[in-house]
Structure formats: structure tokens, C-alpha cells
Write an enzyme that holds these catalytic residues in place. Sequence first.
Site, PDB file in Angstrom:
ATOM      1  CD  GLU A   1      -2.385   1.019   2.970  1.00  0.00           C
ATOM      2  OE1 GLU A   1      -3.810   1.560   2.727  1.00  0.00           O
ATOM      3  OE2 GLU A   1      -1.741   1.274   3.589  1.00  0.00           O
TER       4      GLU A   1
ATOM      5  CD1 TRP B   1      -6.309   0.700  -0.148  1.00  0.00           C
ATOM      6  CD2 TRP B   1      -7.700   2.666   0.223  1.00  0.00           C
ATOM      7  NE1 TRP B   1      -5.938   2.045   0.925  1.00  0.00           N
ATOM      8  CE2 TRP B   1      -6.729   3.094   0.528  1.00  0.00           C
ATOM      9  CE3 TRP B   1      -9.072   3.003  -0.341  1.00  0.00           C
ATOM     10  CZ2 TRP B   1      -7.203   4.432   1.422  1.00  0.00           C
ATOM     11  CZ3 TRP B   1      -9.374   3.983   0.324  1.00  0.00           C
ATOM     12  CH2 TRP B   1      -7.589   4.720   1.141  1.00  0.00           C
TER      13      TRP B   1
ATOM     14  CE1 TYR C   1      -4.234   9.176   3.936  1.00  0.00           C
ATOM     15  CE2 TYR C   1      -5.662   7.549   2.447  1.00  0.00           C
ATOM     16  CZ  TYR C   1      -5.044   8.324   4.035  1.00  0.00           C
ATOM     17  OH  TYR C   1      -5.827   7.934   4.849  1.00  0.00           O
TER      18      TYR C   1
ATOM     19  CB  CYS D   1      -7.795   8.398   8.007  1.00  0.00           C
ATOM     20  SG  CYS D   1      -9.504   7.786   8.175  1.00  0.00           S
TER      21      CYS D   1
ATOM     22  NE  ARG E   1      -9.871  12.635   8.664  1.00  0.00           N
ATOM     23  CZ  ARG E   1     -10.796  11.840   8.516  1.00  0.00           C
ATOM     24  NH1 ARG E   1     -12.113  12.194   9.224  1.00  0.00           N
ATOM     25  NH2 ARG E   1     -10.956  10.448   7.460  1.00  0.00           N
TER      26      ARG E   1
ATOM     27  CG  ASP F   1     -11.244   0.675  13.029  1.00  0.00           C
ATOM     28  OD1 ASP F   1     -10.612   0.094  14.200  1.00  0.00           O
ATOM     29  OD2 ASP F   1     -11.551   0.447  11.880  1.00  0.00           O
TER      30      ASP F   1
END
Length: 318
Positions: A75, A97, A139, A200, A220, A223
Site C-alpha cells: 500500500e 481498499w 493519499y 485519516c 485525524r 480505528d
Amino acid sequence: MASAARPSDSSSPEHWEWQYLDLMRRIWTDGDERLDRTGIGTRALFGTTLRCTLSDGRMPLLTTKRVFWKAAAREMLWFLTGDTNIRSLLAQGVTIWSDWPLAKYRRETGDEITQSEFEKRIVEDVEFAARWGDLGPVYGQQWVDWPTYEPAGDGQFKRGPGINQVAQVVESLRRNPGSRRHIIEGWNVAELDRMALPPCHKTYQFHVAGDRLSCALYQRSCDVALGLPFNLFGAALLTRMLAQQAGLEPGELVWMGGDTHLYLNHSELIEAQLAREPSGEPRLELTRHPPSIFDYRFEDFEVTGYAPQGALKAPVAV
């Protein structure tokens, strides 16, 4: 709830993973319980921190459950290409994803295709992948192709050359290591609505002290059960690659969380993991020094000393 106890022998250094388990325990016992975007519900704390050393090849890989670091590494390499379509990830067997484009496909077409069928079609059908496999400017695009705009006449604007933040950071680490502007930012407010999921892990800042490169990552939304193990490894891997490219040694990873949460439907995973004790010291070796930050291959990463306890699974909240 069964809970493993920290070792009482103060003469030995504490395993970094106790920080993670302590955070998980505090959220589960003291977190504010509330509804969230997914409708599942969470318990959450705000403003949290973890610190771990990256010296001597150490990596923040959890040992109280198996972290699929190979998927996390693939990733990160995908981010660095600037690609925003899941097709190349799926071709490598990385499915992390898939949930977001699959949910969109089902919602817009009414076709209750299985995830495996959807992923197979993305890989095999280029046109289908172009229509349904793109995540928007997530991203990687922000990291290496942040959009700029320039006048095109009559009050109109056209797309200008993109900004490669990652390349800029490498250059600034080499030329001006004392700078306070070694930053990679993913939160592009003008494009959030076009993203399948707003970033995130949004802000990475790098700091040089002596000959060591450290990273502070601000996330921000986190999980803790499913996302954070991936995020820690990914940030550490990015720091290791940047350090090598800048001729520096790896220093420390400082992780900071905003809304730091556990999903209510992850109780079995959480309680099982909190009953385990961390052990071992995984390390990662970069087996090659590529000519640039964008030339790393998965084969350049070798993890040793990783003997985690069994995998713990839970559903992803979409």
C-alpha cells in the site's frame, strides 16, 4: 474482561507495544460512546500519543496479533506512485481498499455482487476498473501530484503542474536538514468531496537531530483495532525509506491521534488482544538502495524476528 499485566521487572526495558495495549484498554473502558458516520457506534478518546524507536532496524509491528505487513508495504509503495485506482493493488492480492468502491457500485447499480467477484472483474476488465475502481484524489495523488491552477484567460483557470511533496521533502532533508517544513500533507480541502475516504493519516512531519530522522504522524481519525497497526508500520516504513534516501539513520516514530476510537462490534477482537502479552522485536532491513524514493520495490524489504500470535479479525466499518 481478562487483561494481561505489564511485567513487574523494572530492570528490563518495556516493550513498546504496551503503549498500544494501554491505549486500547483506556478507550474500551473510559472512551466516550457515541454514534458515528458508519452507524455502528464507537468508544473514543481525543488527543492520544504513541512513541517507538526505529533504531537498529526496529519496526512497530504488533506481536499480540498478526499484522499483514506485506499488504501495508505494498500500500505504501502504491501511495508513492500517485495511483488512485485499486486495480494494481488487487493484482498484488491486496484487498484493503475494496470496501469503499464496492459499496458505491452496489449502491449505484443495485447489483449485489460479491466482493471476490467485484475484485476479479476490476483486475480483468480495464474499462470496469476505470469506472468503478477509482477512489478519487486520495493519499497518493495529494502526496506526489497536489494540484495547482493557473490563469487560462477570461477569468478561467486550468490545471497547472502538480506538486510532488515527497520529492520536495527528500530534497529539503538533503539540503536543509534543520528545516521545520519537512511536511507531507494529505488534507486538500478543495478535493475532500471527491475522495472515497478523506485522509485519516493526514500529516507527516519529519525532524532531523544529529544524523537521525524522526517522523511525527498526525491522524485525524483512527480505528485502533484494524487501522492503527497498518498506519504505524506504513509510517515507519516511509521514514526508513526517506532516511536512506537522505543519508540519515532512522530515529523515532511519534504517532498522534485525534479521534481515536474502537468500534462497538469489535469487542471480541479487543478482549482477546488485551489478554495477550507482547514479545519479540521485529526488524526490517532495506536490502537495496534505490536511486530515488520512487524506485523501491516490495522485494527491497526484509522483515525478520516477527513471530506474532494468531490473527484476530473484525469487520471494516465503511
